[in-house]
Scaffold this motif. Structure first.
Motif, mmCIF file in Angstrom:
data_model
loop_
_atom_site.group_PDB
_atom_site.id
_atom_site.type_symbol
_atom_site.label_atom_id
_atom_site.label_comp_id
_atom_site.label_asym_id
_atom_site.label_seq_id
_atom_site.Cartn_x
_atom_site.Cartn_y
_atom_site.Cartn_z
ATOM 1 N N UNK A 294 0.821 -1.216 0.000
ATOM 2 C CA UNK A 294 0.000 0.000 0.000
ATOM 3 C C UNK A 294 0.856 1.267 0.000
ATOM 4 N N UNK A 295 2.134 1.153 0.363
ATOM 5 C CA UNK A 295 2.969 2.348 0.475
ATOM 6 C C UNK A 295 3.812 2.585 -0.779
ATOM 7 N N UNK B 291 0.334 1.230 4.364
ATOM 8 C CA UNK B 291 0.942 2.549 4.310
ATOM 9 C C UNK B 291 0.372 3.414 5.415
ATOM 10 N N UNK B 292 1.236 4.193 6.063
ATOM 11 C CA UNK B 292 0.749 5.047 7.148
ATOM 12 C C UNK B 292 -0.176 6.137 6.614
ATOM 13 N N UNK B 293 -0.145 6.344 5.295
ATOM 14 C CA UNK B 293 -1.003 7.377 4.709
ATOM 15 C C UNK B 293 -2.489 7.052 4.886
ATOM 16 N N UNK B 294 -2.805 5.779 5.112
ATOM 17 C CA UNK B 294 -4.203 5.380 5.236
ATOM 18 C C UNK B 294 -4.675 5.324 6.683
#
Lengths: 361, 298
Positions: A294-295, B291-294
């Motif tokens: 996801x990143x 991801x830390x964005x989520x």
């Protein structure tokens, strides 16, 4: 040049054992066995004798050129590691693969990255991304110029390595190294120009000043070409990072050691740690983890087969990654052609920002 | 009133403690066990914000997250939120109807360098505001000067001032220097009536580490054998990754046993740990690295 001669002379002095001569393909069989984790192997009743080494011809401990040099010095063999977060590291699993020459003899070992190495590389790339993108375009250009300079400075050793590890002739090797330096140089010039060329001022039917400009996408996973171990890598990395992206590169080709040579060049070119991360290993093993990560914001792939490209596209759906497949040139001449360097190679890895600025208020 | 005398306590073998603590990092925790550990870590977490720039809004957001760490999947709430005394009222109101407790750092946190009556009054006011737990700091200066009786008296007085609230005693191990000092400080705090002993304020660069927490575990274990009383432990500061969290849980299980694997006796003080734990849980569920964005920051 001298290194090549040295290598040839040691080759003739060293007697090739019959096992090595008949077993150039052992790598394949052991490669599939070791997809099981080392711990599982240790528990199984009959662990393969060389569980931690994925490529183990019986005489693999006898390196080509092993032993002594002509002048009687002990050979100093190089350990090829990976480059992650600005550090040269081994795999957390401790696995390696073997690089064999045309005769099937082991030339050197290199690292086989695990999915945790990939994860670590992505987090290094993520934390390096904003600082890299906020550097001035001019400064990024300076650093890329410096990389071109360093390729040039290490020209002789790169040529020797391409001959030893990728079985190129001296002339081909020189052609590839020079083209790699030129390409890095060419893309370096674009860092403070691509925005002007690609941006636009848009006519709108109201009192706004409306303009669109590109910004870096973020973290890009690059599946490196399967040929042109030096030039192919430069041709994919440079257009991705020049705009302010950071990248994680997975290399599986005929001479992954050249990628590590390149990372030594980049490491001495003022690149902040994590902007470029280079992993060597098996594409099939790491592909699902990279494509589903996801990143990772975008994927650049070159030289994959149909099944691999399809797997990338399916797994990339979840996080709506940008995916771009570069067509892989099949000859060195094609790689060196100016058609392989293009402003449009920067485009797949930027996002467009449009601003509406009120006027006449 | 009798003056407190430090009882005879064993010295700490630095090499052994460090190698034993290092051994806890090599356990392989996978799949179901990992999921259980992560959920337990959430239930044991003291979600913390201790910044000069904390606002009511920020504390409210943190309380929302404490009650429901993740939207879209079942997820336990954390054990407590940890805030400065002036924000206890805000947190208390935000957490009405939930099991999440409010902890507050009192006694001139983080240095403890103030007058005792003022520090005790701070505790009383904070409890009056509605704090369920008080995290106090010891006077490291006095401790290092060897004034153990003074530390004992101060902790005992703080315990009295707490009334019904639980008292956690922060030793600030990063400033104590040696494992022997940590062991001594733990002993004094437990003798004086602490309900919990806590490693650090999080304001000193050397915060919670596995070896220093192990020394405290052993002090707690020996105290239990001698008195039958169970004292809780809270490592805090520097615990940012889910992996660290389960290493602490492994250490609890293998040193103190299952009795201590409960939020009543073990807490993890952290501000950024929760998101990493949530990311790991999501990774287990979806199979994709996250991801830390989520994940929301506050």
């Amino acid at each position: 040049m001298t290194q090549t001669q040295k290598k040839k002379s040691t080759d003739t002095t060293q007697k090739k054992s019959p096992e090595t001569a008949t077993a150039p393909n052992v790598e394949q069989t052991n490669g599939s066995e070791s997809s099981v984790s080392p711990k599982t192997q240790a528990k199984s009743a009959n662990p393969p004798p060389t569980a931690r080494f994925t490529s183990s011809a019986p005489n693999d401990h006898r390196l080509v050129g092993g032993g002594r040099t002509d002048s009687g010095r002990l050979m100093v063999h190089k350990t090829y590691k990976m480059w992650v977060g600005g550090k040269f590291i081994r795999s957390e699993q401790g696995r390696v693969l073997g690089l064999h020459n045309a005769e099937g003899d082991l030339v050197t070992h290199y690292v086989r990255a695990s999915r945790k190495d990939l994860r670590d590389a992505v987090s290094a790339a993520r934390s390096a991304q904003t600082p890299w993108a906020t550097r001035s375009a001019f400064n990024r250009g300076q650093i890329l110029f410096r990389a071109a300079e360093m390729i040039d400075a290490r020209r002789e050793s790169l040529i020797a390595r391409l001959q030893e590890h990728a079985n190129l002739s001296a002339a081909e090797a020189a052609q590839e190294v020079d083209a790699a330096a030129d390409r890095m140089f060419w893309y370096a010039g674009w860092t403070d120009k691509y925005i002007q060329v690609l941006s636009s001022v848009n006519p709108v039917a109201s009192s706004f000043f409306n303009f669109t400009l590109p910004e870096p996408t973020g973290v890009v996973a690059i599946f490196a070409p399967t040929n042109a171990p030096l030039l192919g890598l430069v041709s994919l990395i440079a257009p991705v990072i020049l705009s302010g992206n950071t990248c994680v590169v997975l290399v599986e080709n005929n001479a992954p050691t050249l990628a590590i040579e390149l990372s030594e060049i980049l490491a001495t070119s003022d690149f902040p740690g994590g902007v470029v991360n280079i992993l060597t290993g098996l594409r099939d093993e790491l592909l699902p983890h990279a494509a589903g990560h996801m990143d990772i914001n975008a994927i650049a792939s070159c030289g994959g087969n149909e099944a691999q490209d399809r797997a990338i596209q399916i797994a990339a759906c979840e996080s709506v990654k940008r995916v771009h497949f570069f067509e892989q040139p099949q000859t060195l001449d094609a790689w060196c052609s100016e058609r392989q360097q293009s402003l449009y190679s920067i485009l797949p890895f930027v996002e467009w920002k449009t601003a509406w600025h009120p006027i006449g208020v | 009133m009798q003056t407190y005398r430090l009882p005879k306590i064993p010295t700490v073998d630095q090499v052994q403690v460090e190698s034993r603590a290092a051994a806890f990092t090599t356990r392989s925790i996978k799949k179901g066990a990992k999921k259980a550990a992560l959920e337990l870590a959430i239930r044991m977490m003291d979600l913390t914000t201790l910044e000069g720039m904390d606002t009511e809004g920020k504390v409210q957001m943190m309380c929302n997250k404490a009650m429901q760490p993740m939207i879209g999947r079942p997820c336990p709430s954390v054990a407590a939120v940890c805030v400065y005394p002036t924000l206890v009222g805000v947190a208390k109101r935000a957490l009405v109807g939930s099991d999440v407790k409010v902890a507050a750092v009192a006694t001139a946190f983080p240095s403890g360098q103030s007058f005792l009556p003022i520090r005790l009054e701070e505790i009383r006011q904070t409890v009056a505001e509605g704090a369920d737990e008080i995290d106090m700091v010891i006077s490291r200066g006095a401790f290092l000067a060897g004034e153990y009786a003074r530390i004992y008296d101060e902790v005992a007085a703080s315990k009295q001032a707490c009334g019904p609230a639980h008292l956690k005693v922060i030793l600030e191990t990063g400033e104590l220097g040696t494992y022997d000092q940590v062991r001594k400080a733990s002993q004094i705090a437990m003798d004086a009536g602490a309900d919990f002993i806590k490693t650090s304020t999080g304001k000193v660069s050397e915060a919670a580490t596995l070896p220093v927490t192990l020394v405290m575990f052993e002090a707690v274990r020996d105290f239990f054998f001698q008195t039958g009383k169970r004292i809780g432990i809270k490592p805090a500061g520097g615990i940012r990754k889910a992996k660290q969290a389960w290493q602490y849980l492994v250490m609890v299980k293998e040193t103190l046993g299952d009795d201590w694997l409960t939020p009543d006796l073990f807490r993890l003080g952290a501000s950024s740990l929760l998101n990493d734990v949530l990311m790991q849980l999501q990774r287990l569920e979806t199979g994709n690295y996250q991801s830390s964005l989520y994940f929301s920051e506050d």
